[in-house]
Design a protein around this motif. Sequence first.
Motif, PDB file in Angstrom:
ATOM      1  N   PRO A  45     -13.245   5.548 -17.974  1.00  0.00           N
ATOM      2  CA  PRO A  45     -12.270   4.455 -17.333  1.00  0.00           C
ATOM      3  C   PRO A  45     -12.154   5.088 -16.134  1.00  0.00           C
ATOM      4  O   PRO A  45     -11.606   6.211 -15.928  1.00  0.00           O
ATOM      5  N   MET A  46     -12.132   4.324 -15.016  1.00  0.00           N
ATOM      6  CA  MET A  46     -11.727   4.645 -13.588  1.00  0.00           C
ATOM      7  C   MET A  46      -9.968   4.259 -13.424  1.00  0.00           C
ATOM      8  O   MET A  46      -9.782   3.231 -13.630  1.00  0.00           O
ATOM      9  N   SER A  47      -9.207   5.052 -12.949  1.00  0.00           N
ATOM     10  CA  SER A  47      -7.892   4.888 -12.669  1.00  0.00           C
ATOM     11  C   SER A  47      -7.680   3.791 -11.477  1.00  0.00           C
ATOM     12  O   SER A  47      -8.516   4.267 -10.713  1.00  0.00           O
ATOM     13  N   ALA A  48      -6.700   3.336 -11.695  1.00  0.00           N
ATOM     14  CA  ALA A  48      -6.310   2.390 -10.493  1.00  0.00           C
ATOM     15  C   ALA A  48      -5.801   3.002  -9.482  1.00  0.00           C
ATOM     16  O   ALA A  48      -5.288   3.972  -9.371  1.00  0.00           O
ATOM     17  N   THR A  49      -6.177   2.688  -8.053  1.00  0.00           N
ATOM     18  CA  THR A  49      -5.853   3.160  -7.060  1.00  0.00           C
ATOM     19  C   THR A  49      -4.838   2.285  -6.204  1.00  0.00           C
ATOM     20  O   THR A  49      -4.348   2.870  -5.334  1.00  0.00           O
ATOM     21  N   ARG A  50      -4.440   1.224  -6.794  1.00  0.00           N
ATOM     22  CA  ARG A  50      -3.756   0.293  -6.021  1.00  0.00           C
ATOM     23  C   ARG A  50      -2.366  -0.078  -6.955  1.00  0.00           C
ATOM     24  O   ARG A  50      -2.474  -0.222  -8.137  1.00  0.00           O
ATOM     25  N   HIS A  51      -1.067   0.358  -6.458  1.00  0.00           N
ATOM     26  CA  HIS A  51       0.121   0.221  -7.454  1.00  0.00           C
ATOM     27  C   HIS A  51       1.045  -0.868  -6.469  1.00  0.00           C
ATOM     28  O   HIS A  51       1.266  -0.301  -5.486  1.00  0.00           O
ATOM     29  N   SER A  52       1.629  -1.504  -7.193  1.00  0.00           N
ATOM     30  CA  SER A  52       2.723  -2.179  -6.467  1.00  0.00           C
ATOM     31  C   SER A  52       3.873  -2.464  -7.380  1.00  0.00           C
ATOM     32  O   SER A  52       3.777  -2.742  -8.681  1.00  0.00           O
ATOM     33  N   TYR A  53       5.103  -2.363  -6.874  1.00  0.00           N
ATOM     34  CA  TYR A  53       6.388  -2.336  -7.510  1.00  0.00           C
ATOM     35  C   TYR A  53       7.329  -3.331  -6.708  1.00  0.00           C
ATOM     36  O   TYR A  53       7.493  -3.117  -5.664  1.00  0.00           O
ATOM     37  N   ARG A  54       7.935  -3.946  -7.681  1.00  0.00           N
ATOM     38  CA  ARG A  54       9.123  -4.723  -7.371  1.00  0.00           C
ATOM     39  C   ARG A  54      10.220  -3.922  -7.092  1.00  0.00           C
ATOM     40  O   ARG A  54      10.847  -3.367  -8.053  1.00  0.00           O
ATOM     41  N   THR A  55      11.028  -4.111  -5.858  1.00  0.00           N
ATOM     42  CA  THR A  55      11.959  -3.071  -5.796  1.00  0.00           C
ATOM     43  C   THR A  55      13.489  -3.962  -5.456  1.00  0.00           C
ATOM     44  O   THR A  55      14.395  -3.076  -5.265  1.00  0.00           O
ATOM     45  N   GLY A  56      13.418  -5.189  -5.364  1.00  0.00           N
ATOM     46  CA  GLY A  56      14.636  -5.858  -5.462  1.00  0.00           C
ATOM     47  C   GLY A  56      14.368  -7.358  -5.210  1.00  0.00           C
ATOM     48  O   GLY A  56      13.350  -7.706  -4.585  1.00  0.00           O
ATOM     49  N   GLN A  57      15.708  -8.013  -5.127  1.00  0.00           N
ATOM     50  CA  GLN A  57      15.550  -9.373  -4.790  1.00  0.00           C
ATOM     51  C   GLN A  57      15.628  -9.640  -3.296  1.00  0.00           C
ATOM     52  O   GLN A  57      16.588  -8.804  -2.743  1.00  0.00           O
ATOM     53  N   TYR A  58      15.102 -10.567  -2.814  1.00  0.00           N
ATOM     54  CA  TYR A  58      15.288 -10.953  -1.543  1.00  0.00           C
ATOM     55  C   TYR A  58      16.380 -11.668  -1.262  1.00  0.00           C
ATOM     56  O   TYR A  58      17.210 -11.504   0.020  1.00  0.00           O
ATOM     57  N   PHE A  59      16.994 -12.542  -1.976  1.00  0.00           N
ATOM     58  CA  PHE A  59      17.929 -13.527  -1.742  1.00  0.00           C
ATOM     59  C   PHE A  59      19.136 -12.868  -2.873  1.00  0.00           C
ATOM     60  O   PHE A  59      18.729 -12.619  -3.983  1.00  0.00           O
ATOM     61  N   SER A  60      20.296 -12.987  -2.450  1.00  0.00           N
ATOM     62  CA  SER A  60      21.391 -12.688  -3.313  1.00  0.00           C
ATOM     63  C   SER A  60      21.546 -13.515  -4.394  1.00  0.00           C
ATOM     64  O   SER A  60      20.844 -14.634  -4.521  1.00  0.00           O
ATOM     65  N   ALA A  61      22.498 -13.154  -5.502  1.00  0.00           N
ATOM     66  CA  ALA A  61      22.562 -13.776  -6.742  1.00  0.00           C
ATOM     67  C   ALA A  61      23.026 -15.462  -6.389  1.00  0.00           C
ATOM     68  O   ALA A  61      22.801 -16.241  -6.768  1.00  0.00           O
ATOM     69  N   SER A  62      23.918 -15.315  -5.342  1.00  0.00           N
ATOM     70  CA  SER A  62      24.719 -16.772  -4.958  1.00  0.00           C
ATOM     71  C   SER A  62      23.815 -17.666  -4.176  1.00  0.00           C
ATOM     72  O   SER A  62      23.623 -18.755  -4.431  1.00  0.00           O
ATOM     73  N   ALA A  63      22.953 -17.114  -3.592  1.00  0.00           N
ATOM     74  CA  ALA A  63      21.764 -17.755  -2.753  1.00  0.00           C
ATOM     75  C   ALA A  63      20.934 -18.296  -4.013  1.00  0.00           C
ATOM     76  O   ALA A  63      20.417 -19.595  -3.807  1.00  0.00           O
TER      77      ALA A  63
END
Length: 164
Positions: free
Chosen positions: A2-20
């Motif tokens: 199997p070929m390993s994936a070359t694209r990796h994507s990571y969620r790094t934080g919320q764009y809107f605050s908790a109150s928003a």
Amino acid sequence: MPMSATRHSYRTGQYFSASARALGWITTTLAITMVVNGSIAAYAFLPTAIITQFTHYRTEFDLAQMTYREGVRFAGKTFGKMLPLAGIDFLFLKKNSYGQSNAVGGSTHTYQLERYDGYIKLSDNVKLHLLQCKTKEQAMQEMQRVAQDLQAELRDLTDKKLQG
């Protein structure tokens, strides 16, 4: 093999605050009520909760093209400029203290919070923030997954004091 994936994507934080995000749910709930009562204009406010909940910061790496991007993701698309990836030096985990102040009545209370922040250091001395967790175990587990994806070394710097 199997070929390993070359694209990796990571969620790094919320764009809107908790109150928003909470306000987004309240607005959507009110809009539903208004639509049920016959308001056509309220349809414009229905997607507020979806937008505030599902918009977040993301960091993506394309190892085949040797590019990366820090951006904002909404509706499955990340918005941000692709930049050249000189290489990956290592990933590291740090322990940081954050102050949070709450005003109650006439007094203000400040709390010190400890968080574990995960970073990646690129070969051109660019440092990108990948995650923040309340516990070292959770942060280490997530960073180990990223290190495996990117085939990079992970350093535990939680007991060291680093400058800048």
